[in-house]
Write a protein that holds these residues in place. Structure first.
Motif, PDB file in Angstrom:
ATOM      1  N   SER A  46      -4.659   7.994   9.543  1.00 27.26           N
ATOM      2  CA  SER A  46      -4.032   7.305   8.421  1.00 27.26           C
ATOM      3  C   SER A  46      -4.238   5.795   8.483  1.00 27.26           C
ATOM      4  O   SER A  46      -4.503   5.156   7.469  1.00 27.26           O
ATOM      5  CB  SER A  46      -2.544   7.623   8.378  1.00 27.26           C
ATOM      6  OG  SER A  46      -2.362   8.922   7.881  1.00 27.26           O
ATOM      7  N   LEU A  47      -4.129   5.233   9.691  1.00 29.61           N
ATOM      8  CA  LEU A  47      -4.313   3.788   9.815  1.00 29.61           C
ATOM      9  C   LEU A  47      -5.776   3.425   9.550  1.00 29.61           C
ATOM     10  O   LEU A  47      -6.069   2.363   9.002  1.00 29.61           O
ATOM     11  CB  LEU A  47      -3.887   3.333  11.218  1.00 29.61           C
ATOM     12  CG  LEU A  47      -3.158   2.008  11.290  1.00 29.61           C
ATOM     13  CD1 LEU A  47      -2.039   1.903  10.273  1.00 29.61           C
ATOM     14  CD2 LEU A  47      -2.631   1.766  12.691  1.00 29.61           C
ATOM     15  N   VAL A  50      -6.132   3.051   5.947  1.00 33.27           N
ATOM     16  CA  VAL A  50      -5.586   1.780   5.468  1.00 33.27           C
ATOM     17  C   VAL A  50      -6.602   0.660   5.716  1.00 33.27           C
ATOM     18  O   VAL A  50      -6.821  -0.197   4.866  1.00 33.27           O
ATOM     19  CB  VAL A  50      -4.226   1.479   6.146  1.00 33.27           C
ATOM     20  CG1 VAL A  50      -3.739   0.080   5.775  1.00 33.27           C
ATOM     21  CG2 VAL A  50      -3.191   2.511   5.718  1.00 33.27           C
ATOM     22  N   GLU A  54      -8.399  -1.698   3.012  1.00 31.30           N
ATOM     23  CA  GLU A  54      -8.398  -3.167   3.098  1.00 31.30           C
ATOM     24  C   GLU A  54      -9.821  -3.709   2.955  1.00 31.30           C
ATOM     25  O   GLU A  54     -10.057  -4.719   2.294  1.00 31.30           O
ATOM     26  CB  GLU A  54      -7.801  -3.615   4.453  1.00 31.30           C
ATOM     27  CG  GLU A  54      -6.296  -3.421   4.519  1.00 31.30           C
ATOM     28  CD  GLU A  54      -5.762  -3.392   5.955  1.00 31.30           C
ATOM     29  OE1 GLU A  54      -6.527  -3.690   6.902  1.00 31.30           O
ATOM     30  OE2 GLU A  54      -4.589  -3.042   6.117  1.00 31.30           O
ATOM     31  N   ASP A  66      -0.592   1.832  -3.660  1.00 37.62           N
ATOM     32  CA  ASP A  66      -0.232   2.846  -2.657  1.00 37.62           C
ATOM     33  C   ASP A  66      -0.595   4.257  -3.125  1.00 37.62           C
ATOM     34  O   ASP A  66      -1.132   5.059  -2.372  1.00 37.62           O
ATOM     35  CB  ASP A  66       1.278   2.814  -2.381  1.00 37.62           C
ATOM     36  CG  ASP A  66       1.677   1.574  -1.584  1.00 37.62           C
ATOM     37  OD1 ASP A  66       0.794   0.730  -1.335  1.00 37.62           O
ATOM     38  OD2 ASP A  66       2.861   1.462  -1.227  1.00 37.62           O
ATOM     39  N   ILE A  69      -4.090   5.603  -2.627  1.00 44.27           N
ATOM     40  CA  ILE A  69      -4.632   5.883  -1.286  1.00 44.27           C
ATOM     41  C   ILE A  69      -4.464   7.373  -1.008  1.00 44.27           C
ATOM     42  O   ILE A  69      -3.500   7.825  -0.394  1.00 44.27           O
ATOM     43  CB  ILE A  69      -3.943   5.040  -0.202  1.00 44.27           C
ATOM     44  CG1 ILE A  69      -3.983   3.554  -0.589  1.00 44.27           C
ATOM     45  CG2 ILE A  69      -4.624   5.236   1.145  1.00 44.27           C
ATOM     46  CD1 ILE A  69      -3.275   2.643   0.382  1.00 44.27           C
TER      47      ILE A  69
ATOM     48  N   THR B 136      -1.277   9.187   5.111  1.00 47.74           N
ATOM     49  CA  THR B 136       0.061   8.619   5.169  1.00 47.74           C
ATOM     50  C   THR B 136      -0.055   7.097   5.055  1.00 47.74           C
ATOM     51  O   THR B 136      -0.872   6.492   5.741  1.00 47.74           O
ATOM     52  CB  THR B 136       0.738   8.952   6.511  1.00 47.74           C
ATOM     53  OG1 THR B 136       0.642  10.356   6.731  1.00 47.74           O
ATOM     54  CG2 THR B 136       2.197   8.540   6.506  1.00 47.74           C
ATOM     55  N   VAL B 137       0.738   6.514   4.176  1.00 48.07           N
ATOM     56  CA  VAL B 137       0.725   5.060   4.010  1.00 48.07           C
ATOM     57  C   VAL B 137       2.069   4.513   4.494  1.00 48.07           C
ATOM     58  O   VAL B 137       3.124   5.068   4.174  1.00 48.07           O
ATOM     59  CB  VAL B 137       0.507   4.691   2.529  1.00 48.07           C
ATOM     60  CG1 VAL B 137       0.533   3.184   2.337  1.00 48.07           C
ATOM     61  CG2 VAL B 137      -0.802   5.266   2.028  1.00 48.07           C
ATOM     62  N   SER B 139       4.892   1.390   4.858  1.00 51.66           N
ATOM     63  CA  SER B 139       5.370   0.182   4.179  1.00 51.66           C
ATOM     64  C   SER B 139       6.435  -0.494   5.023  1.00 51.66           C
ATOM     65  O   SER B 139       7.136   0.163   5.792  1.00 51.66           O
ATOM     66  CB  SER B 139       5.974   0.538   2.819  1.00 51.66           C
ATOM     67  OG  SER B 139       5.006   1.150   2.006  1.00 51.66           O
ATOM     68  N   ARG B 153       3.426  -2.608   1.177  1.00 52.26           N
ATOM     69  CA  ARG B 153       2.526  -1.886   2.087  1.00 52.26           C
ATOM     70  C   ARG B 153       2.164  -2.799   3.255  1.00 52.26           C
ATOM     71  O   ARG B 153       1.925  -3.989   3.060  1.00 52.26           O
ATOM     72  CB  ARG B 153       1.260  -1.470   1.333  1.00 52.26           C
ATOM     73  CG  ARG B 153       0.402  -0.518   2.134  1.00 52.26           C
ATOM     74  CD  ARG B 153      -0.585   0.177   1.235  1.00 52.26           C
ATOM     75  NE  ARG B 153      -1.778  -0.610   0.978  1.00 52.26           N
ATOM     76  CZ  ARG B 153      -2.366  -0.738  -0.210  1.00 52.26           C
ATOM     77  NH1 ARG B 153      -1.847  -0.154  -1.270  1.00 52.26           N
ATOM     78  NH2 ARG B 153      -3.462  -1.439  -0.347  1.00 52.26           N
ATOM     79  N   ILE B 154       2.120  -2.228   4.454  1.00 54.08           N
ATOM     80  CA  ILE B 154       1.850  -3.063   5.623  1.00 54.08           C
ATOM     81  C   ILE B 154       0.384  -2.896   6.036  1.00 54.08           C
ATOM     82  O   ILE B 154      -0.089  -1.770   6.230  1.00 54.08           O
ATOM     83  CB  ILE B 154       2.841  -2.747   6.779  1.00 54.08           C
ATOM     84  CG1 ILE B 154       2.585  -3.651   7.994  1.00 54.08           C
ATOM     85  CG2 ILE B 154       2.814  -1.292   7.211  1.00 54.08           C
ATOM     86  CD1 ILE B 154       3.739  -3.670   8.989  1.00 54.08           C
ATOM     87  N   PRO B 155      -0.369  -3.998   6.121  1.00 53.73           N
ATOM     88  CA  PRO B 155      -1.771  -3.897   6.532  1.00 53.73           C
ATOM     89  C   PRO B 155      -1.875  -3.384   7.971  1.00 53.73           C
ATOM     90  O   PRO B 155      -0.933  -3.522   8.752  1.00 53.73           O
ATOM     91  CB  PRO B 155      -2.293  -5.331   6.435  1.00 53.73           C
ATOM     92  CG  PRO B 155      -1.281  -6.078   5.648  1.00 53.73           C
ATOM     93  CD  PRO B 155       0.022  -5.385   5.849  1.00 53.73           C
ATOM     94  N   TYR B 159       0.720  -3.838  11.141  1.00 56.43           N
ATOM     95  CA  TYR B 159       1.374  -2.619  11.621  1.00 56.43           C
ATOM     96  C   TYR B 159       1.201  -2.475  13.130  1.00 56.43           C
ATOM     97  O   TYR B 159       2.151  -2.241  13.872  1.00 56.43           O
ATOM     98  CB  TYR B 159       0.775  -1.408  10.898  1.00 56.43           C
ATOM     99  CG  TYR B 159       1.327  -0.068  11.364  1.00 56.43           C
ATOM    100  CD1 TYR B 159       2.459   0.477  10.759  1.00 56.43           C
ATOM    101  CD2 TYR B 159       0.716   0.639  12.386  1.00 56.43           C
ATOM    102  CE1 TYR B 159       2.974   1.692  11.176  1.00 56.43           C
ATOM    103  CE2 TYR B 159       1.227   1.855  12.814  1.00 56.43           C
ATOM    104  CZ  TYR B 159       2.354   2.381  12.203  1.00 56.43           C
ATOM    105  OH  TYR B 159       2.852   3.584  12.627  1.00 56.43           O
TER     106      TYR B 159
END
Lengths: 90, 321
Positions: A46-47, A50, A54, A66, A69, B136-137, B139, B153-155, B159
């Motif tokens: 998941s990260l 992200v 980005e 959000d 994604i 999963t995202v 925040s 949202r947290i980069p 994080y």
């Protein structure tokens, strides 16, 4: 039309390179096709998604919400290329 | 044990087996007692209760390791537990050590990457997106002194920075647990339950580090059942699972699991035992598709956190020939 295709090819190459550099460097034997599901392959968590988002945001100057994604938009090279195309066209 | 249905469970025989297992573990480890860090939560309460029964309350040390301003009341619950068990107890607040280590400064730096005007008196927490079986995202939620909340949202780098700081809390606690274990020639008990153990919800070198893990095979609802059976104080036996990590109250569900613990128990059990999603609809209250999404997330989380369980890789430089 020609410009669109060129842009598309450039995006595809950039996304492939991002995945090779950031996700596949510890999986040298893995060949990822553009249609392969990155989550199922276990090369991204998941990260990682992200981070990919980005990268796409800063590289193409688009804002990803959000709710955007998802696997539908970011699950494969094909999906990412299509998503970026839609966002840029909007 | 872990293949029993979470909601089908015999407390007396389980306690008997766990007591014997704890005594065996101590013999194997060559230690004469057990250090248990008691947080005021149900997991550490049950571990302390089991250890007290297994080796006698005089041979356990209930360590209370509160973080000032965050674990309000937790230390009192820990003291109540130790008194009930008749076990020695000590309090060692960890905030001064965390301050000196830079934990709070790093935390604030990470939060300011998302909310540049963040002030230390604001409260905060991390929340996850609803479980879909896919991405999963996460925040960051902040709450200003006037009660207004904001979520962004947290980069990924913020994080990771924030998590690296909050993990210092678990690792500082573990350092103190082993300090007392060395002094007393005791073993350190870990308190992860099966959901946390299986799904990697623990800090490597923090709450994941221990000499024995007495409840790592028990689903969360089984831990609650044992808390009742062991007649632990009501404040502990009835306490909802929290993370005790961020300054805003935060449940394990909103940060990590995405489901309440009793449903999560059933999903993990179903996934492990090959139960068809359709057969889990009634007990989970989810439709079959959501059960299947739960299964996928459980498998992915287990894979993603495998490294937390892995012992150090022995890299052999000798010439095998």
């Amino acid at each position: 039309m020609t410009t669109g295709t060129t842009e598309n090819t450039e995006v595809r190459t950039a996304i492939r390179n991002y995945i090779a550099d950031n996700l596949l460097y510890m999986h040298p034997d893995l060949e990822v096709q553009d249609s392969d599901d990155l989550l199922s392959l276990g090369v991204i968590d998941s990260l990682g998604f992200v981070e990919l988002v980005e990268d796409v945001q800063s590289r193409y100057g688009i804002e990803v919400q959000d709710l955007e994604i998802t696997e539908d938009n970011f699950g494969s090279v094909d999906a990412i290329v299509a998503f970026i195309g839609r966002k840029r066209a909007a | 044990m872990i293949h029993d249905r979470p909601d089908v469970f015999d407390a007396p025989s389980t306690v008997e087996r766990l007591e014997e297992g704890i005594r065996d573990a101590l013999r194997q480890l060559g230690r004469r007692g057990v250090v248990v860090a008691v947080s005021g939560g149900v997991d550490s309460g049950v571990v302390a209760g089991l250890c007290a029964r297994a080796v006698g309350p005089e041979r356990i040390l209930c360590l209370r390791l509160p973080e000032t301003n965050l674990s309000e009341g937790s230390s009192d619950l820990g003291r109540e537990l130790a008194e009930k068990l008749g076990a020695p107890t000590l309090e060692e607040p960890i905030s001064p050590a965390l301050e000196a280590l830079g934990c709070y400064r790093i935390q604030h730096d990470a939060i300011r990457q998302v909310f540049p005007s963040f002030e230390p008196e604001w409260r905060h927490k991390i929340v996850r997106s609803a479980p879909t079986g896919g991405v999963t995202v996460f925040s960051l939620v902040v709450e200003r002194p006037d009660g207004t909340q904001e979520t962004r949202r947290i980069p990924s780098d913020a994080y990771r920075l924030l998590l690296s700081a909050v993990n210092m809390k678990q690792r500082t606690r573990k350092l103190l647990e082993y300090t007392h274990a060395d002094r007393l020639h005791y073993a350190v008990a870990g308190t992860p339950n099966f959901l946390e153990y299986d799904q990697g919800f623990f800090v490597k070198g923090g709450d994941g580090l221990a000499d024995l893990k007495p409840i790592a095979g028990l689903y969360k609802q089984q831990v609650y059942a044992l808390a009742r059976y062991l007649e632990l104080p009501e404040g502990i036996a009835g306490r909802a699972p929290t993370t005790e990590t961020f300054s805003l109250p935060q449940s394990q569900e909103e940060f990590y699991f995405g489901h309440p613990y009793d449903r999560m128990d059933m999903l993990v059990w179903g996934e492990q035992n090959g139960v068809e999603p359709a057969d889990l609809v009634d007990v989970t209250g989810l439709d079959a598709e959501a059960v299947d999404a739960g299964y996928r997330e459980i498998r992915r989380r287990r894979e993603a956190t495998a490294y937390l369980h892995a012992p150090a890789v022995f890299v052999d430089g000798h010439d095998a020939g």
